[in-house]
Design an enzyme around this catalytic site. Structure first.
Site, PDB file in Angstrom:
ATOM      1  CD  GLN A  91      -2.657 -28.025  27.415  1.00 30.47           C
ATOM      2  OE1 GLN A  91      -1.463 -27.725  27.530  1.00 30.47           O
ATOM      3  NE2 GLN A  91      -3.618 -27.166  27.718  1.00 30.47           N
ATOM      4  CG  HIS A 109      -0.048 -33.375  27.465  1.00 26.29           C
ATOM      5  ND1 HIS A 109      -0.218 -32.214  28.192  1.00 26.29           N
ATOM      6  CD2 HIS A 109       0.640 -33.004  26.361  1.00 26.29           C
ATOM      7  CE1 HIS A 109       0.366 -31.202  27.554  1.00 26.29           C
ATOM      8  NE2 HIS A 109       0.878 -31.657  26.438  1.00 26.29           N
ATOM      9  CB  CYS A 117       5.319 -52.650  27.810  1.00 25.98           C
ATOM     10  SG  CYS A 117       6.869 -53.569  28.014  1.00 25.98           S
ATOM     11  N   GLY A 176      -9.463 -23.303  30.487  1.00 29.11           N
ATOM     12  CA  GLY A 176      -8.764 -23.759  31.690  1.00 29.11           C
ATOM     13  C   GLY A 176      -7.337 -24.181  31.451  1.00 29.11           C
ATOM     14  CG  ASN A 202      -7.789 -19.124  32.737  1.00 28.80           C
ATOM     15  OD1 ASN A 202      -7.840 -18.893  33.954  1.00 28.80           O
ATOM     16  ND2 ASN A 202      -6.857 -19.887  32.197  1.00 28.80           N
ATOM     17  CD  GLU A 204      -6.591 -15.933  38.461  1.00 28.78           C
ATOM     18  OE1 GLU A 204      -7.370 -16.200  39.407  1.00 28.78           O
ATOM     19  OE2 GLU A 204      -5.985 -14.860  38.338  1.00 28.78           O
TER      20      GLU A 204
HETATM   21  N1  APR Z   1     -12.255 -22.973  35.318  1.00 28.10           N
HETATM   22  C1  APR Z   1     -11.426 -22.675  34.288  1.00 28.10           C
HETATM   23  N2  APR Z   1     -10.094 -22.476  34.417  1.00 28.10           N
HETATM   24  C2  APR Z   1      -9.595 -22.564  35.668  1.00 28.10           C
HETATM   25  C3  APR Z   1     -10.385 -22.858  36.798  1.00 28.10           C
HETATM   26  C4  APR Z   1     -11.771 -23.073  36.587  1.00 28.10           C
HETATM   27  N3  APR Z   1     -12.609 -23.352  37.594  1.00 28.10           N
HETATM   28  N4  APR Z   1      -9.568 -22.866  37.884  1.00 28.10           N
HETATM   29  C5  APR Z   1      -8.321 -22.602  37.450  1.00 28.10           C
HETATM   30  N5  APR Z   1      -8.330 -22.407  36.124  1.00 28.10           N
HETATM   31  C6  APR Z   1      -7.212 -22.103  35.231  1.00 28.10           C
HETATM   32  C7  APR Z   1      -6.054 -21.397  35.876  1.00 28.10           C
HETATM   33  O1  APR Z   1      -6.266 -19.991  35.898  1.00 28.10           O
HETATM   34  C8  APR Z   1      -4.909 -21.778  34.931  1.00 28.10           C
HETATM   35  O2  APR Z   1      -4.786 -20.821  33.884  1.00 28.10           O
HETATM   36  O3  APR Z   1      -6.681 -23.332  34.786  1.00 28.10           O
HETATM   37  C9  APR Z   1      -5.337 -23.128  34.338  1.00 28.10           C
HETATM   38  C10 APR Z   1      -4.482 -24.294  34.799  1.00 28.10           C
HETATM   39  O4  APR Z   1      -3.166 -24.074  34.370  1.00 28.10           O
HETATM   40  P1  APR Z   1      -2.067 -25.210  34.589  1.00 28.10           P
HETATM   41  O5  APR Z   1      -2.094 -25.665  36.005  1.00 28.10           O
HETATM   42  O6  APR Z   1      -0.787 -24.675  34.010  1.00 28.10           O
HETATM   43  O7  APR Z   1      -2.587 -26.434  33.714  1.00 28.10           O
HETATM   44  P2  APR Z   1      -2.442 -26.639  32.157  1.00 28.10           P
HETATM   45  O8  APR Z   1      -2.504 -25.340  31.408  1.00 28.10           O
HETATM   46  O9  APR Z   1      -3.424 -27.678  31.762  1.00 28.10           O
HETATM   47  O10 APR Z   1      -0.959 -27.248  32.035  1.00 28.10           O
HETATM   48  C11 APR Z   1      -0.555 -27.685  30.749  1.00 28.10           C
HETATM   49  O11 APR Z   1       1.457 -28.588  31.740  1.00 28.10           O
HETATM   50  O12 APR Z   1       2.281 -29.671  33.619  1.00 28.10           O
HETATM   51  C12 APR Z   1       1.950 -29.824  32.268  1.00 28.10           C
HETATM   52  O13 APR Z   1       1.315 -31.768  31.130  1.00 28.10           O
HETATM   53  C13 APR Z   1       0.883 -30.852  32.100  1.00 28.10           C
HETATM   54  O14 APR Z   1      -1.036 -30.854  30.639  1.00 28.10           O
HETATM   55  C14 APR Z   1      -0.310 -30.069  31.574  1.00 28.10           C
HETATM   56  C15 APR Z   1       0.345 -28.877  30.906  1.00 28.10           C
END
Ligand code: APR
Length: 239
Positions: A91, A109, A117, A176, A202, A204
């Site tokens: 993503q 993404h 363009c 992640g 993850n 969390e």
């Molecule tokens: N290792 C693994 N995971 C981690 C770490 C780490 N060191 N640090 C944080 N995380 C986890 C967090 O717990 C969280 O669950 O990474 C995740 C990030 O979540 P988001 O910020 O929501 O990112 P993502 O899931 O990639 O978002 C998906 O949303 O905003 C749009 O297009 C954007 O591609 C993105 C999509």
């Protein structure tokens, strides 16, 4: 029998490389959330602000401090062993998987280091800053180039290929990602319906704890190399 593996990565895999996630602390940019800037309406309303958002992210990604971390490197090792039995979907719009050695990355993404363009469809690598007054090298249109990323409300890329891989995968691994944004958040359901083992890495808990057969709690840089070593060992013993 070689296992078919699908890996989905999110912003969390790039945290240990120095890039912020979207929904954790540090996920704001000048008091805006990505959702407010990464939309066609935001670009139409204020192209300078949206282009600056991407210029700043591009400058950060290309700074020497931002390098692939052990998780990216481990997935490249997995690709070298599994070849076409591995489908890596991200993503993320950063190029850290590629810089970590992965050669087949499905950026559902889009990619931060490319522009497109809207007038003629011309796509181009973009490493420097880009401004609303800049023109398209192909058709000279001004104000029609935009970051080649998928904004909210737009259709993610490579979905047919991703769905086909999910429907025949034996192992699905989400690394992640918060499981907040569809269709990526629904990939685990498709994999589980295909009978796949579903592993989530993850630090969390995420909204779909019951959809995964296994949750490994911790940072990607620590957990991914271990899991990749297990998968490579299993591939070797499967012959
Ligand atoms: N290792 C693994 N995971 C981690 C770490 C780490 N060191 N640090 C944080 N995380 C986890 C967090 O717990 C969280 O669950 O990474 C995740 C990030 O979540 P988001 O910020 O929501 O990112 P993502 O899931 O990639 O978002 C998906 O949303 O905003 C749009 O297009 C954007 O591609 C993105 C999509």
């Amino acid at each position: 029998m070689r296992q078919n593996i699908v890996v989905l990565t999110g912003a969390g895999i790039s945290v240990e490389s120095g890039l912020q996630t979207f929904r954790g602390e540090g996920g704001l940019w000048r008091h805006h959330r990505a959702e407010q800037l990464a939309t066609p309406d935001a670009f139409d309303a204020n192209p300078e602000l949206v282009l600056e958002f991407y210029n700043e992210r591009r400058r950060q990604l290309l700074s020497p401090a931002i390098q692939p971390n052990p998780a990216h490197l481990a997935l490249a090792r997995l690709e070298s062993v599994c070849a076409e039995h591995l489908t890596l979907v991200t993503q993320n719009v950063d190029d850290l998987h590629e810089r970590g050695g992965s050669q087949r990355v499905l950026h559902m993404h889009g990619e931060l280091l490319r522009m497109r363009c809207d007038e003629c469809g011309h796509g181009v690598e973009q490493h420097g800053d880009f401004f609303a007054t800049d023109s398209c090298a192909q058709c000279d249109a001004i104000g029609r180039l935009r970051p080649d990323v998928v904004w909210f409300g737009e259709v993610p890329l490579h979905l047919p290929r991703i769905m086909a891989a999910l429907e025949q995968c034996d192992v699905f691994i989400a690394i992640g990602t918060s499981g907040n944004v569809y269709p990526a958040a629904g990939f685990v359901d498709i994999a589980r319906r295909a009978g796949a083992r579903a592993i989530e890495l993850n630090p969390e808990p995420t909204p779909q704890p019951n959809d995964f057969t296994e949750h490994r709690c911790g940072p990607a840089g620590e957990l991914v190399p271990k899991l990749v070593a297990e998968l490579i060992a299993a591939t070797a013993s499967a012959g």
